[in-house]
Structures are given as C-alpha cells and as structure tokens.
Write a protein that holds these residues in place. Structure first.
Motif, PDB file in Angstrom:
ATOM      1  N   ILE A 238       0.896  -1.172   0.000  1.00  0.00           N
ATOM      2  CA  ILE A 238       0.000   0.000   0.000  1.00  0.00           C
ATOM      3  C   ILE A 238       0.922   1.207   0.000  1.00  0.00           C
ATOM      4  CG2 ILE A 238      -1.739   1.303   1.312  1.00  0.00           C
ATOM      5  CD1 ILE A 238      -2.575  -1.279   2.672  1.00  0.00           C
ATOM      6  N   ALA A 239       0.570   2.241  -0.745  1.00  0.00           N
ATOM      7  CA  ALA A 239       1.320   3.501  -0.666  1.00  0.00           C
ATOM      8  C   ALA A 239       0.335   4.608  -0.336  1.00  0.00           C
ATOM      9  CB  ALA A 239       2.021   3.792  -1.980  1.00  0.00           C
ATOM     10  N   SER A 240       0.770   5.537   0.512  1.00  0.00           N
ATOM     11  CA  SER A 240      -0.103   6.663   0.866  1.00  0.00           C
ATOM     12  C   SER A 240       0.717   7.941   0.933  1.00  0.00           C
ATOM     13  CB  SER A 240      -0.796   6.394   2.200  1.00  0.00           C
ATOM     14  OG  SER A 240       0.168   6.099   3.195  1.00  0.00           O
ATOM     15  N   GLY A 241       0.094   9.038   0.548  1.00  0.00           N
ATOM     16  CA  GLY A 241       0.760  10.345   0.586  1.00  0.00           C
ATOM     17  C   GLY A 241      -0.020  11.283   1.475  1.00  0.00           C
ATOM     18  N   GLN A 242       0.634  12.347   1.936  1.00  0.00           N
ATOM     19  CA  GLN A 242      -0.018  13.252   2.874  1.00  0.00           C
ATOM     20  C   GLN A 242       0.097  14.713   2.454  1.00  0.00           C
ATOM     21  OE1 GLN A 242       2.499  12.611   6.532  1.00  0.00           O
ATOM     22  NE2 GLN A 242       2.852  14.798   6.346  1.00  0.00           N
ATOM     23  N   VAL A 243      -0.614  15.558   3.175  1.00  0.00           N
ATOM     24  CA  VAL A 243      -0.513  17.007   3.031  1.00  0.00           C
ATOM     25  C   VAL A 243       0.448  17.486   4.114  1.00  0.00           C
ATOM     26  CG1 VAL A 243      -1.854  19.144   3.021  1.00  0.00           C
ATOM     27  CG2 VAL A 243      -2.967  16.999   2.519  1.00  0.00           C
ATOM     28  N   THR A 244       1.169  18.570   3.852  1.00  0.00           N
ATOM     29  CA  THR A 244       1.957  19.184   4.929  1.00  0.00           C
ATOM     30  C   THR A 244       1.892  20.688   4.723  1.00  0.00           C
ATOM     31  OG1 THR A 244       4.087  19.250   6.028  1.00  0.00           O
ATOM     32  CG2 THR A 244       4.140  18.893   3.671  1.00  0.00           C
ATOM     33  N   PHE A 245       2.758  21.433   5.408  1.00  0.00           N
ATOM     34  CA  PHE A 245       2.699  22.889   5.284  1.00  0.00           C
ATOM     35  C   PHE A 245       3.527  23.341   4.088  1.00  0.00           C
ATOM     36  CE2 PHE A 245       2.278  21.637   9.723  1.00  0.00           C
ATOM     37  CZ  PHE A 245       0.988  22.095   9.950  1.00  0.00           C
ATOM     38  N   MET A 246       3.165  24.496   3.533  1.00  0.00           N
ATOM     39  CA  MET A 246       3.814  24.992   2.322  1.00  0.00           C
ATOM     40  C   MET A 246       5.328  25.076   2.514  1.00  0.00           C
ATOM     41  SD  MET A 246       2.555  28.234   0.184  1.00  0.00           S
ATOM     42  CE  MET A 246       3.386  28.747  -1.298  1.00  0.00           C
ATOM     43  N   GLY A 247       6.065  24.518   1.551  1.00  0.00           N
ATOM     44  CA  GLY A 247       7.530  24.576   1.624  1.00  0.00           C
ATOM     45  C   GLY A 247       8.153  23.412   2.373  1.00  0.00           C
ATOM     46  N   PHE A 248       7.340  22.632   3.103  1.00  0.00           N
ATOM     47  CA  PHE A 248       7.873  21.487   3.854  1.00  0.00           C
ATOM     48  C   PHE A 248       7.723  20.213   3.027  1.00  0.00           C
ATOM     49  CE2 PHE A 248       7.280  24.544   7.171  1.00  0.00           C
ATOM     50  CZ  PHE A 248       8.266  24.255   8.107  1.00  0.00           C
ATOM     51  N   LYS A 249       8.576  19.223   3.317  1.00  0.00           N
ATOM     52  CA  LYS A 249       8.521  17.935   2.601  1.00  0.00           C
ATOM     53  C   LYS A 249       7.242  17.186   2.987  1.00  0.00           C
ATOM     54  CE  LYS A 249      12.572  17.532   0.378  1.00  0.00           C
ATOM     55  NZ  LYS A 249      13.875  17.163   0.885  1.00  0.00           N
ATOM     56  N   ALA A 250       6.577  16.645   1.968  1.00  0.00           N
ATOM     57  CA  ALA A 250       5.389  15.810   2.202  1.00  0.00           C
ATOM     58  C   ALA A 250       5.787  14.353   1.962  1.00  0.00           C
ATOM     59  CB  ALA A 250       4.263  16.219   1.261  1.00  0.00           C
ATOM     60  N   ASP A 251       5.549  13.519   2.951  1.00  0.00           N
ATOM     61  CA  ASP A 251       6.012  12.124   2.874  1.00  0.00           C
ATOM     62  C   ASP A 251       5.059  11.231   2.089  1.00  0.00           C
ATOM     63  OD1 ASP A 251       8.167  12.744   4.361  1.00  0.00           O
ATOM     64  OD2 ASP A 251       7.498  11.801   6.225  1.00  0.00           O
ATOM     65  N   ILE A 252       5.684  10.232   1.425  1.00  0.00           N
ATOM     66  CA  ILE A 252       4.943   9.083   0.894  1.00  0.00           C
ATOM     67  C   ILE A 252       5.385   7.914   1.768  1.00  0.00           C
ATOM     68  CG2 ILE A 252       4.650   7.522  -1.068  1.00  0.00           C
ATOM     69  CD1 ILE A 252       5.718   9.955  -2.793  1.00  0.00           C
ATOM     70  N   ILE A 253       4.436   7.103   2.218  1.00  0.00           N
ATOM     71  CA  ILE A 253       4.815   5.931   3.018  1.00  0.00           C
ATOM     72  C   ILE A 253       4.450   4.668   2.238  1.00  0.00           C
ATOM     73  CG2 ILE A 253       4.439   4.640   5.160  1.00  0.00           C
ATOM     74  CD1 ILE A 253       4.030   7.226   6.619  1.00  0.00           C
ATOM     75  N   LEU A 254       5.411   3.754   2.183  1.00  0.00           N
ATOM     76  CA  LEU A 254       5.204   2.445   1.557  1.00  0.00           C
ATOM     77  C   LEU A 254       4.956   1.459   2.698  1.00  0.00           C
ATOM     78  CD1 LEU A 254       5.354   1.281  -1.334  1.00  0.00           C
ATOM     79  CD2 LEU A 254       7.743   0.696  -0.893  1.00  0.00           C
ATOM     80  N   TRP A 255       3.810   0.764   2.649  1.00  0.00           N
ATOM     81  CA  TRP A 255       3.419  -0.152   3.722  1.00  0.00           C
ATOM     82  C   TRP A 255       3.458  -1.596   3.232  1.00  0.00           C
ATOM     83  CZ3 TRP A 255       2.189   2.562   8.180  1.00  0.00           C
ATOM     84  CH2 TRP A 255       1.790   3.903   8.022  1.00  0.00           C
ATOM     85  N   ASP A 256       3.793  -2.489   4.153  1.00  0.00           N
ATOM     86  CA  ASP A 256       3.685  -3.921   3.893  1.00  0.00           C
ATOM     87  C   ASP A 256       2.275  -4.335   4.332  1.00  0.00           C
ATOM     88  OD1 ASP A 256       3.645  -6.761   4.459  1.00  0.00           O
ATOM     89  OD2 ASP A 256       5.826  -6.739   4.204  1.00  0.00           O
ATOM     90  N   TYR A 257       1.441  -4.765   3.371  1.00  0.00           N
ATOM     91  CA  TYR A 257       0.044  -5.050   3.679  1.00  0.00           C
ATOM     92  C   TYR A 257      -0.112  -6.214   4.663  1.00  0.00           C
ATOM     93  CZ  TYR A 257      -4.748  -6.684   3.149  1.00  0.00           C
ATOM     94  OH  TYR A 257      -6.032  -7.102   3.412  1.00  0.00           O
TER      95      TYR A 257
END
Length: 610
Positions: A79-98
């Motif tokens: 599973i992969a999921s992405g998030q929102v963060t604050f302007m100018g900051f890095k937004a993470d993608i997380i790779l999950w083991d289902y």
C-alpha cells in the motif's frame, strides 16, 4: 495557586479499538484490496484496513498530517499513501507492507502535498505526483526505495496535474492528467523520458485506450499509441457537477460517478446511462471487488455503499458525520450505545459494532449539545435557532420543542437525574432552568450573570446545584433550590469544559489557556494548576465515577488520561487529525469515546481495570 511542574515520566499509549469515520473528500481514497476481503481508506492521518465481512479494523499510523491519497499494488503486497503538509515542507509518501501491517519505507522529495500515486503492474515502480506547489512527477524504484527520475508534471501555462494512472500491462508507461493537460511517460533504452501529449483517469485492461473524465461532465476516450482522441460523450445530458470518478470494467463498460452523486453504467461511444442510481453526496471513489460483480462507492458525505452489478442496487455499508462533531454522550448506566451530534443531525450508535442505529435530522440547523434523560425516554438537544428539541431515542420522534429558549442559539444543555428539569445555556450567556412535566415545559428562572456564550453545564448528583462554564472567563456554581449564584470562578481563559469531582467538593476546568485547574466548590478558590497541553485549547474532559482518573482532549489532537491526585498524564491516544471537541468515559469505565472537528469518532480501550 500552586503551579505543578510535571516530571517527564514514560507515558503509555492508549489502545485504539475502533474508528467511525471515512474521509470522502480524498479522490479515489476508498480501495478494495485484491484479496476481496478488505476495504482500505483514509481518515485524517490514519489509514484503516477494514474486513468486509466482520468489520474488524486495523490501523496504519505513520503520517504526521492528513492523508491525501492512497493506492494498492496490483498484487496486493504493498500500500502507498501520501499526505498534506505545510507549504515549503517535505510531504512524505509511506510504503506499507500489507500482510505485516507495518511501515516499510518513507519517501520524501515532494513539497506541500502528494496529489496522486500509482503502482506499475508488476510492482517494480511507484509513480507520485506532487501538489500545486510542487508540480513534479517522480518515479520510485520499489526494490531500492529510491527515486529513479523526476520531471515537471505540467508546463507553466497548462495548469496542475491532479491524477496519474499506470499502464495495465507495461511497467514503463503511465499517464498524468489535470487542468487542461495530460502527459505520457515511457522508458526507452533504459532511460526514462517524459513527453507531453497535448482530470479523472482510467486505463483499459489491455492498454488499448484510456478514459478521462472532465469537470464539465464529458468523458474522453484516448488512444495511448496514436495520442489521438477516439471518441467523446455524452452528446446531451452531461454529468452534472463533472465526472468525479471513473472505472473500466473487463466487459467493456464504464462505471461513472458524478459530483452530483449519480452513479451510472454506460458504454462508449454514446455514454448514455444503461443503469443508474442516485447516492448521497458527490462520488469520489469507485472500487471494484474482483472483476466488478460487486463494487464499493465512496461519497463526499462520508458514505460507503456496496453495489451489486446485476441488480444495481446500493447498500449503505459505512456512514459517519462529515462535519465537526459537537458533542458525545452515553445514556445513564449503559455503554452499549451512545449519541453524537453534528451540524444538522443527531446520530445514535451501537458501541461495539460501530453501526448507526438512528439518525435524527433537522435541516439547515446546527446542534451544539445533547443529553439523555436519566430514564432513557428522551434525548434533549440544543440548537442554534434558539430551540431545545426533545426526541425519543428509539424512534427519533419529536416529543416537544421549547421555542425561543435562548436569543443567540442554545449552546449547552444538561438534565437533572430526577428527569424533571432541563438546564440550558445560550450564546448570550444566560442560564435557564426549565420545569419538564408530562405535557408541559415551563421556564422556572433565567439566570443572567455570564457575559458570553455558555460552553458546558454539569449538574450535581443531588440536583441541588450545577456549574456552568463560559467563554467570558467565568465558571459559576448555581444553587438550583434558591435559583441564584453560589460562587463565581474567574480565570484569564475562555472556559470550554468543566467537571465535578465525584465527591463534589472540587471542580476541574479547562479552556483556551491550556491549563487544567482544580477549584474548591465551597469558596471558589484555586487549589492547583496543571499544564494540560503544549499547543491549543482543551475542549473536552470527563472524569471516572470513582474520581481516580480523568481524560482530556483538545486542539493538540491527543486524548490524555490523567491521574487526578498526582496530576500526571498516564496514557496518551494518537489518532485524531482534527481538533478534539468532546471526550467521554463510558459507564462502567470500559471505553473512552472522543469526537473531533473532522467528523471522526474514535473509541479507545479504557486503560485501567474497572
């Protein structure tokens, strides 16, 4: 008043048992896992994996802010999921083991927001699309968990890319689309290159063409090899409020969801509806179970429907509030069910199954507070049109209305244990005591001391006294026999919540100054003060019947369990992504239920043996 400095003891984690909630605003956020047994969807910063048959839930925690997109690999391994963060900051993608239900890798390159994600058909690559402030598309190697290449997803003059879809057969081709533009990407001689080819996207199972749904309600069918438009439709009756979700079936048809909540089965080239149903809220997700004999639909109003393709009838699987939950309350003596209120509706839930038992709707009004009468025969509610409404908790039948109860809306309500009185607070600061008979509701007294809205009311066990908290910085202890003020407590804060200690010689308060204060009921003097949170107001608190522990929740999104005498946090619950508005301990100390401004209801296991 003594100020307590808390030693940094090791704080245990509060165990999350269940979540009622689904963020229907995440495009294609609702997914059916290839094992056909589980639904996967986001709520705040959590990802839920819910068994379709048993409703059992697992939670993936790892994001620091709201999840903006979710995708599952074709094999179902990742599973992969992405998030929102604050302007100018890095937004993470997380790779999950289902299988293991755990975090495998954190991928950080994009800034601001992850707009969309897609896996290649053989799990070799993950492609990610940055949000409007980032605008780049990145290809990640799953084996190495690192970026292979990146490129701007759209030119300066063609708007933002909002969706991405991988080829169904080739690991080397995908398409991105958005406002006024779409692009393709191929791998040639071991080198990736992006070329422009000139929205919701869907690739046919054999890659022969792909479909684009537009905000104007059209569907475009494109050939990826020739880069030419094959056909477009429908000619008349366009999809109202745009095409918001689209899915290809192996049989050659299309499932199309519109922003107006219409679900349609149609075929190219006419795209005329062959089958259709109207759902509640704009459709944001369509996810097939297996080959599509059955599929799940998610809407903006946080409804999840199950539809069987043959009869094309919908069954509501999951529902929850889609606006801020204002209050939560248990009936006296039972933890089997509880009630919550938000904007225009009150809902009664079965605690263990998370099932909605009853929904009471008053259109275009906001419900600010609720309380069950001790005998369980009525549910009293406070509304912003200045009325107090009482409903039968089993049927939702309106029993009576007290009109013009308060000038600027009713903001808080409480009942006495002998079921003869209702105490209400209003936006103008008045506290009113109502005599409730079999057929009559009579105003006994209007107590005018607060200068601003009443935020919380608690009644003493013997019904001879109550305490009201107000945003004017005062808490007042009222004598309910003589109907006058006993004590006033002043603090430099907007009080949001108040509780009697069960022995009723002390009260605890909290509010926007983030302090939890203990006060003497007898003379209103301060006893002690604790730092309740590091950031933001504390909006809800509740205390156990024994008075040993109490819980708080607020704008730091944390549920905290405190030792009353020590004044120290024993457990912290992480799971909310919106401001917590209210929190309650169930009768019998089995659960803690917390509700928040993003519409979520979370049930925690009470950490101490009852």
């Amino acid at each position: 008043m003594e100020n307590q400095i808390q030693p940094k003891a090791e704080v245990a984690k509060l165990e999350l048992e269940a979540v009622i909630g689904f963020n229907g605003h995440v495009p294609t956020g609702l997914k059916c896992h290839p094992d056909q047994e589980h639904l996967i969807y986001p709520l705040g910063c959590t990802i839920l994996i819910q068994a379709i048959k048993t409703q059992e839930q697992n939670f993936l925690h790892g994001h620091s802010n709201n999840v903006s997109c979710v995708t599952i690999s074709k094999s179902g391994v990742y599973i992969a999921s992405g998030q929102v963060t604050f302007m100018g900051f890095k937004a993470d993608i997380i790779l999950w083991d289902y299988k293991k239900r755990e975090l495998m890798a954190r991928l950080s390159l994009h800034k601001g927001k992850i707009e969309a994600l897609a896996f290649s058909p053989n799990d070799l690559y993950l492609v990610s699309l940055g949000g409007p402030d980032d605008g780049s598309v990145v290809v990640w190697s799953i084996a190495k968990t690192e970026a292979i290449c990146g490129s701007p997803a759209a030119g300066l003059n063609v708007g933002n890319a909002t969706s991405v879809v991988f080829s169904q057969c080739h690991d080397e081709m995908f398409v991105t689309a958005g406002n006024f533009s779409f692009k393709g990407l191929e791998k040639t001689e071991k080198r990736w290159s992006v070329y422009p080819m000139g929205i919701h996207l869907m690739m046919a199972s054999d890659d022969s063409f792909f479909y684009l749904g537009t905000t104007t309600g059209d569907i475009l069918k494109m050939n990826p090899r020739t880069k030419l438009l094959a056909d477009t439709g429908p000619a008349k009756d366009k999809f109202s409020l745009g095409v918001s979700a689209i899915k290809c079936l192996k049989t050659g048809g299309l499932l199309v969801g519109s922003g107006a909540g219409l679900l349609v089965f149609c075929r190219s080239p006419s795209y005329k509806p062959i089958k259709k149903i109207q759902l509640q809220g704009g459709i944001t997700s369509i996810s097939l179970r297996g080959e599509g004999h059955q599929f799940f639909v998610g809407t903006e109003e946080s409804h999840i429907y199950r539809v069987n393709f043959t009869d094309f009838k919908e069954t509501l699987v999951t529902t929850c509030h889609f606006e801020a939950v204002e209050d939560v309350v248990f009936p006296f003596g039972t933890a089997e069910l509880f009630a919550t209120c938000a904007k225009k509706d009150i809902r009664v839930w079965h605690t263990l199954s998370n099932r909605e038992l009853l929904r009471i709707t008053v259109p275009n009004m906001t419900c600010h507070g609720i309380d069950f009468m001790r005998d369980g025969k009525s549910l009293i509610s406070a509304w912003d049109d200045g009325k107090i409404r009482a409903f039968a908790p089993e049927t939702g039948r309106l029993m009576y209305v007290i009109s013009n109860a308060h000038r600027i809306g009713v903001t808080a309500v409480a009942t006495t244990s002998d079921c003869t009185r209702v105490i209400s607070g209003g936006g103008e600061g008045e506290v009113r005591v109502w005599q409730i008979g079999h057929q009559t509701q009579k105003l006994e007294e209007a107590l005018k001391e607060h200068k601003s809205s009443v935020s919380c009311i608690r009644v003493k066990k013997n019904n001879e006294e109550c305490v009201t908290a107000s945003t004017d910085g005062t808490c007042i202890i009222w004598d309910l026999v003589r109907l006058r003020r006993n004590q006033m407590i002043l603090a430099n804060t907007l009080f949001q919540c108040v509780c009697y200690h069960p022995e009723e010689f002390q009260i605890i308060t909290s509010g926007t100054d983030r302090k939890i204060a203990y006060w003497e009921v007898f003379d209103g003097s301060g006893i002690r003060e604790l730092d309740g949170s590091l950031s933001g107001s504390i909006n809800g608190m509740d205390i156990t019947p024994e008075g040993v522990h109490f819980v708080t929740g607020g704008n730091d999104h944390l549920v905290k369990v405190w030792d009353y005498n020590e004044g120290e946090v024993t457990h912290v619950g992480v799971g909310h992504s919106g401001n917590i508005t209210r929190v309650r301990i169930s009768p019998g100390n089995e659960y803690i239920v917390s509700v928040s401004a993003d519409g979520a209801i979370l049930r925690w296991k009470y950490p101490f043996p009852s």
